[in-house]
Design a protein around this motif. Structure first.
Motif, PDB file in Angstrom:
ATOM      1  N   CYS A 154       0.828  -1.204   0.000  1.00  0.00           N
ATOM      2  CA  CYS A 154       0.000   0.000   0.000  1.00  0.00           C
ATOM      3  C   CYS A 154       0.866   1.260   0.000  1.00  0.00           C
ATOM      4  O   CYS A 154       0.585   2.224  -0.734  1.00  0.00           O
ATOM      5  N   ARG A 155       1.916   1.270   0.818  1.00  0.00           N
ATOM      6  CA  ARG A 155       2.811   2.430   0.842  1.00  0.00           C
ATOM      7  C   ARG A 155       3.463   2.635  -0.519  1.00  0.00           C
ATOM      8  O   ARG A 155       3.582   3.757  -1.015  1.00  0.00           O
ATOM      9  N   ALA A 156       3.890   1.540  -1.137  1.00  0.00           N
ATOM     10  CA  ALA A 156       4.541   1.631  -2.446  1.00  0.00           C
ATOM     11  C   ALA A 156       3.572   2.098  -3.526  1.00  0.00           C
ATOM     12  O   ALA A 156       3.989   2.679  -4.536  1.00  0.00           O
ATOM     13  N   SER A 157       2.274   1.867  -3.315  1.00  0.00           N
ATOM     14  CA  SER A 157       1.267   2.233  -4.315  1.00  0.00           C
ATOM     15  C   SER A 157       0.595   3.565  -4.010  1.00  0.00           C
ATOM     16  O   SER A 157      -0.283   4.012  -4.766  1.00  0.00           O
ATOM     17  N   GLY A 158       0.949   4.188  -2.886  1.00  0.00           N
ATOM     18  CA  GLY A 158       0.370   5.475  -2.539  1.00  0.00           C
ATOM     19  C   GLY A 158      -1.059   5.404  -2.049  1.00  0.00           C
ATOM     20  O   GLY A 158      -1.829   6.357  -2.200  1.00  0.00           O
ATOM     21  N   VAL A 159      -1.438   4.269  -1.453  1.00  0.00           N
ATOM     22  CA  VAL A 159      -2.780   4.119  -0.894  1.00  0.00           C
ATOM     23  C   VAL A 159      -2.652   3.688   0.564  1.00  0.00           C
ATOM     24  O   VAL A 159      -1.553   3.404   1.051  1.00  0.00           O
ATOM     25  N   GLU A 160      -3.791   3.639   1.257  1.00  0.00           N
ATOM     26  CA  GLU A 160      -3.792   3.225   2.656  1.00  0.00           C
ATOM     27  C   GLU A 160      -4.572   1.926   2.822  1.00  0.00           C
ATOM     28  O   GLU A 160      -5.539   1.669   2.097  1.00  0.00           O
ATOM     29  N   LEU A 161      -4.133   1.153   3.795  1.00  0.00           N
ATOM     30  CA  LEU A 161      -4.802  -0.116   4.088  1.00  0.00           C
ATOM     31  C   LEU A 161      -6.055   0.157   4.908  1.00  0.00           C
ATOM     32  O   LEU A 161      -6.004   0.833   5.939  1.00  0.00           O
ATOM     33  N   GLY A 162      -7.174  -0.368   4.437  1.00  0.00           N
ATOM     34  CA  GLY A 162      -8.439  -0.147   5.126  1.00  0.00           C
ATOM     35  C   GLY A 162      -8.857  -1.323   5.988  1.00  0.00           C
ATOM     36  O   GLY A 162      -8.021  -2.004   6.592  1.00  0.00           O
ATOM     37  N   ARG A 163     -10.167  -1.564   6.021  1.00  0.00           N
ATOM     38  CA  ARG A 163     -10.719  -2.630   6.861  1.00  0.00           C
ATOM     39  C   ARG A 163     -10.373  -4.012   6.303  1.00  0.00           C
ATOM     40  O   ARG A 163     -10.282  -4.203   5.097  1.00  0.00           O
ATOM     41  N   LEU A 164     -10.217  -4.958   7.233  1.00  0.00           N
ATOM     42  CA  LEU A 164     -10.058  -6.352   6.826  1.00  0.00           C
ATOM     43  C   LEU A 164     -11.433  -6.878   6.434  1.00  0.00           C
ATOM     44  O   LEU A 164     -12.385  -6.807   7.211  1.00  0.00           O
ATOM     45  N   LEU A 165     -11.539  -7.422   5.221  1.00  0.00           N
ATOM     46  CA  LEU A 165     -12.835  -7.869   4.714  1.00  0.00           C
ATOM     47  C   LEU A 165     -13.054  -9.370   4.896  1.00  0.00           C
ATOM     48  O   LEU A 165     -14.088  -9.794   5.409  1.00  0.00           O
ATOM     49  N   THR A 166     -12.094 -10.170   4.478  1.00  0.00           N
ATOM     50  CA  THR A 166     -12.261 -11.622   4.590  1.00  0.00           C
ATOM     51  C   THR A 166     -10.928 -12.294   4.912  1.00  0.00           C
ATOM     52  O   THR A 166      -9.855 -11.757   4.620  1.00  0.00           O
ATOM     53  N   VAL A 167     -11.046 -13.471   5.504  1.00  0.00           N
ATOM     54  CA  VAL A 167      -9.891 -14.325   5.778  1.00  0.00           C
ATOM     55  C   VAL A 167     -10.212 -15.702   5.215  1.00  0.00           C
ATOM     56  O   VAL A 167     -11.256 -16.283   5.530  1.00  0.00           O
ATOM     57  N   ASN A 168      -9.326 -16.220   4.381  1.00  0.00           N
ATOM     58  CA  ASN A 168      -9.535 -17.534   3.774  1.00  0.00           C
ATOM     59  C   ASN A 168      -8.448 -18.502   4.239  1.00  0.00           C
ATOM     60  O   ASN A 168      -7.260 -18.264   4.019  1.00  0.00           O
ATOM     61  N   TYR A 169      -8.903 -19.586   4.867  1.00  0.00           N
ATOM     62  CA  TYR A 169      -7.965 -20.584   5.393  1.00  0.00           C
ATOM     63  C   TYR A 169      -8.578 -21.958   5.195  1.00  0.00           C
ATOM     64  O   TYR A 169      -9.772 -22.166   5.453  1.00  0.00           O
ATOM     65  N   ASP A 170      -7.781 -22.919   4.732  1.00  0.00           N
ATOM     66  CA  ASP A 170      -8.344 -24.231   4.396  1.00  0.00           C
ATOM     67  C   ASP A 170      -8.362 -25.218   5.562  1.00  0.00           C
ATOM     68  O   ASP A 170      -8.862 -26.330   5.439  1.00  0.00           O
ATOM     69  N   TRP A 171      -7.801 -24.833   6.715  1.00  0.00           N
ATOM     70  CA  TRP A 171      -7.810 -25.673   7.913  1.00  0.00           C
ATOM     71  C   TRP A 171      -7.247 -27.067   7.655  1.00  0.00           C
ATOM     72  O   TRP A 171      -7.729 -28.065   8.192  1.00  0.00           O
ATOM     73  N   SER A 172      -6.224 -27.145   6.833  1.00  0.00           N
ATOM     74  CA  SER A 172      -5.586 -28.433   6.574  1.00  0.00           C
ATOM     75  C   SER A 172      -4.794 -28.874   7.807  1.00  0.00           C
ATOM     76  O   SER A 172      -4.338 -28.052   8.602  1.00  0.00           O
ATOM     77  N   GLU A 173      -4.632 -30.173   7.951  1.00  0.00           N
ATOM     78  CA  GLU A 173      -3.937 -30.722   9.113  1.00  0.00           C
ATOM     79  C   GLU A 173      -2.441 -30.438   9.020  1.00  0.00           C
ATOM     80  O   GLU A 173      -1.823 -30.614   7.972  1.00  0.00           O
ATOM     81  N   ILE A 174      -1.865 -29.987  10.129  1.00  0.00           N
ATOM     82  CA  ILE A 174      -0.435 -29.702  10.196  1.00  0.00           C
ATOM     83  C   ILE A 174       0.263 -30.881  10.876  1.00  0.00           C
ATOM     84  O   ILE A 174      -0.127 -31.301  11.971  1.00  0.00           O
ATOM     85  N   ASP A 175       1.286 -31.416  10.224  1.00  0.00           N
ATOM     86  CA  ASP A 175       2.014 -32.571  10.745  1.00  0.00           C
ATOM     87  C   ASP A 175       3.145 -32.093  11.655  1.00  0.00           C
ATOM     88  O   ASP A 175       4.163 -31.588  11.185  1.00  0.00           O
ATOM     89  N   LEU A 176       2.960 -32.252  12.957  1.00  0.00           N
ATOM     90  CA  LEU A 176       3.953 -31.772  13.924  1.00  0.00           C
ATOM     91  C   LEU A 176       4.841 -32.929  14.388  1.00  0.00           C
ATOM     92  O   LEU A 176       4.840 -33.320  15.556  1.00  0.00           O
ATOM     93  N   ILE A 177       5.589 -33.479  13.451  1.00  0.00           N
ATOM     94  CA  ILE A 177       6.464 -34.614  13.726  1.00  0.00           C
ATOM     95  C   ILE A 177       7.900 -34.241  13.367  1.00  0.00           C
ATOM     96  O   ILE A 177       8.166 -33.702  12.293  1.00  0.00           O
ATOM     97  N   SER A 178       8.829 -34.539  14.266  1.00  0.00           N
ATOM     98  CA  SER A 178      10.239 -34.279  13.987  1.00  0.00           C
ATOM     99  C   SER A 178      10.710 -35.181  12.845  1.00  0.00           C
ATOM    100  O   SER A 178      10.315 -36.351  12.764  1.00  0.00           O
ATOM    101  N   PRO A 179      11.568 -34.656  11.950  1.00  0.00           N
ATOM    102  CA  PRO A 179      12.098 -35.502  10.870  1.00  0.00           C
ATOM    103  C   PRO A 179      13.075 -36.564  11.367  1.00  0.00           C
ATOM    104  O   PRO A 179      13.465 -37.453  10.608  1.00  0.00           O
ATOM    105  N   THR A 180      13.461 -36.485  12.633  1.00  0.00           N
ATOM    106  CA  THR A 180      14.380 -37.478  13.191  1.00  0.00           C
ATOM    107  C   THR A 180      13.702 -38.841  13.280  1.00  0.00           C
ATOM    108  O   THR A 180      12.657 -38.988  13.916  1.00  0.00           O
TER     109      THR A 180
END
Length: 217
Positions: A154-180
């Motif tokens: 926004c700064r580089a384009s000369g505009v200002e950031l306004g309200r947050l409208l939407t958030v998109n997240y697929d809620w995929s499973e995160i694998d929290l396992i060490s590679p060891t």
């Protein structure tokens, strides 16, 4: 027409493993259903007693899957054709034993299981006890990354950031396992299960993305 900017935030988190998960496949085979079930159940009881002798609580060993299947073989008869011949029943328990990372406890546990004569197929993983805290930190990092990139654009384009409208997240499973990996050959496992002092599981590194849409003014 509403002007918007869509930014994909990327979160990266590194977590130190503090939890051990041992999964064991325990089986019993026999031509009689009752005997296959009894053999497998006896082996599970032996593993449970071994876990208790190593210092775990009596209910520490959890059953995560159970099944009984019929086994058949293909046999060639006197006419030269093949036919299915019943071999027997295969009863299987998939069990899990989880505890805080402790080399001494791991060694005591493996040795106790080896001495139980149950001979399970086992796998050992290093993970984290509080996976929700790691996942929350990961999403927070992704959100911060997205906002930072959106503000730069926004700064580089000369505009200002306004309200947050939407958030998109697929809620995929995160694998929290060490590679060891931690592999034990069945033959050596029957003899002893010494855990080297130098075993230090590699940190768990996870990455996730979230898409954010803001209005621009």
């Amino acid at each position: 027409m509403e002007r918007t900017i869509t930014v994909r935030g990327v979160g990266n988190i590194s977590a130190k493993p503090d939890f051990i998960v041992i999964e064991m496949d325990i089986t019993g085979q026999s031509k009689k259903y009752s005997e296959a079930l009894a053999d497998a159940s006896s082996a599970v009881e032996a593993v449970c007693n071994a876990a208790v002798s190593a210092g775990h609580s009596k209910d520490a060993l959890k059953t995560i899957n159970f099944g009984v299947s019929s086994e058949y073989d293909s046999v060639r008869n006197s006419k030269g054709t093949y036919q299915r011949v019943f071999v027997g029943y295969n009863c299987s328990y998939n069990t899990r034993l989880s505890f805080d990372f402790d080399r001494d406890m791991l060694e005591r546990t493996l040795n106790a299981i080896a001495e139980s004569k149950a001979e399970p197929e086992l796998s050992i993983r290093f993970t984290v006890r509080d996976d929700s805290a790691v996942k929350s930190a990961l999403l927070e990092a992704a959100a911060e990354n997205a906002r930072e990139k959106a503000q730069i654009l926004c700064r580089a384009s000369g505009v200002e950031l306004g309200r947050l409208l939407t958030v998109n997240y697929d809620w995929s499973e995160i694998d929290l396992i060490s590679p060891t990996g931690y592999a034990i050959e069945r033959a050596s496992f029957k003899q002893s299960a010494v855990v080297p002092d130098c075993i230090e599981p590699e940190d768990i590194k996870v990455r996730d993305t979230v898409a954010f849409v803001w209005e621009i003014v």
